[in-house]
Design an enzyme around this catalytic site. Sequence first.
Site, PDB file in Angstrom:
ATOM      1  N   ASP A 138       0.817  -1.211   0.000  1.00 42.89           N
ATOM      2  CA  ASP A 138       0.000   0.000   0.000  1.00 42.89           C
ATOM      3  C   ASP A 138       0.854   1.266   0.000  1.00 42.89           C
ATOM      4  O   ASP A 138       2.019   1.253   0.430  1.00 42.89           O
ATOM      5  CB  ASP A 138      -0.911   0.024   1.241  1.00 42.89           C
ATOM      6  CG  ASP A 138      -1.909  -1.118   1.244  1.00 42.89           C
ATOM      7  OD1 ASP A 138      -2.238  -1.616   0.162  1.00 42.89           O
ATOM      8  OD2 ASP A 138      -2.360  -1.507   2.341  1.00 42.89           O
ATOM      9  N   MET A 139       0.254   2.359  -0.428  1.00 38.28           N
ATOM     10  CA  MET A 139       0.949   3.647  -0.523  1.00 38.28           C
ATOM     11  C   MET A 139       1.633   4.029   0.790  1.00 38.28           C
ATOM     12  O   MET A 139       2.771   4.497   0.795  1.00 38.28           O
ATOM     13  CB  MET A 139      -0.048   4.744  -0.926  1.00 38.28           C
ATOM     14  CG  MET A 139       0.573   6.127  -1.023  1.00 38.28           C
ATOM     15  SD  MET A 139      -0.580   7.382  -1.630  1.00 38.28           S
ATOM     16  CE  MET A 139      -1.610   7.633  -0.187  1.00 38.28           C
TER      17      MET A 139
END
Length: 301
Positions: A138-139
């Site tokens: 994830d970011m």
Amino acid sequence: MEERRYTTEKNDLMRIDKFLSEKLPDLSRSYLQKLIKEKEVLVNGQPVKANYKLSLEDHISVMIPELKEPDILPEQIPLDILYEDEDILVVNKPKGMVVHPSAGHYSGTLVNALMFHCKDQLSGINGVMRPGIVHRIDMDTTGSLIVCKNDFAHQSLAEQLKDHTITRKYHAIVHGVLKEDNGTIDAPIGRHPVERKKMSVNYKNGKHAVTHYRVLKRFEKFTYVECQLETGRTHQIRVHMASIRHPLLGDAIYGPAKSPMKLQGQTLHAKILGIIHPRTSQYMEFNAELPDYFKHLLEIL
């Protein structure tokens, strides 16, 4: 034009639009309904309406027009490289960096940086948008990520991911104090039945998911843990830890809406990554150092 085919099973007896939104989560529900309306979705060879209720062993065909992909440009963005050879590259991804381009994120991604660093030496299996990318994080998750420089390496790593033979150990800080020193969460994960952008423990339509955890240190209101993935579902650690009422610190989606520490997203770091090298067949393990914000948090706690 790409064709996707499905045959319904016992758990698939639902409306066709709902079924497709679960099978094709990257496509919006409105876009899927547009495909149904334009008769690009056939059930047993016949067009249907969006409210069509599926039966057992229905044969579904979905024709998806080729999407026009924007030009993805190389960008000179610094990379923290843990390892590199002619086949693979292992990077320590920073917080806030998106792995590959998507709607709203066509620059500043890891792929933009990789295209500058590797030039044309990236696997092409996932197309223009995801060159070299065999898995993602994830970011706001930091840490180890493997990149493939050619299709030979990509196929080998994809097979290891499929067989769950890659070692993936994450460090996280969770809300609350875990009583047990270690444990296993075995609960299927699928799309949230109402909030389509979220995942959830979903016994009806979820996929098999297993996370092992062990306590590294207990604090007054939080616990520092290591989570090892046996499977690799979207948001797996975040969903699993929230399901046992110990959501990740900073996770506004699966935990408290307000973070007590003014953090940017979940406190999650991909620390250990172990693979069988695609060319040498030797086991290799990479250790990404904790980011400064994570170390600072541990000092505060």
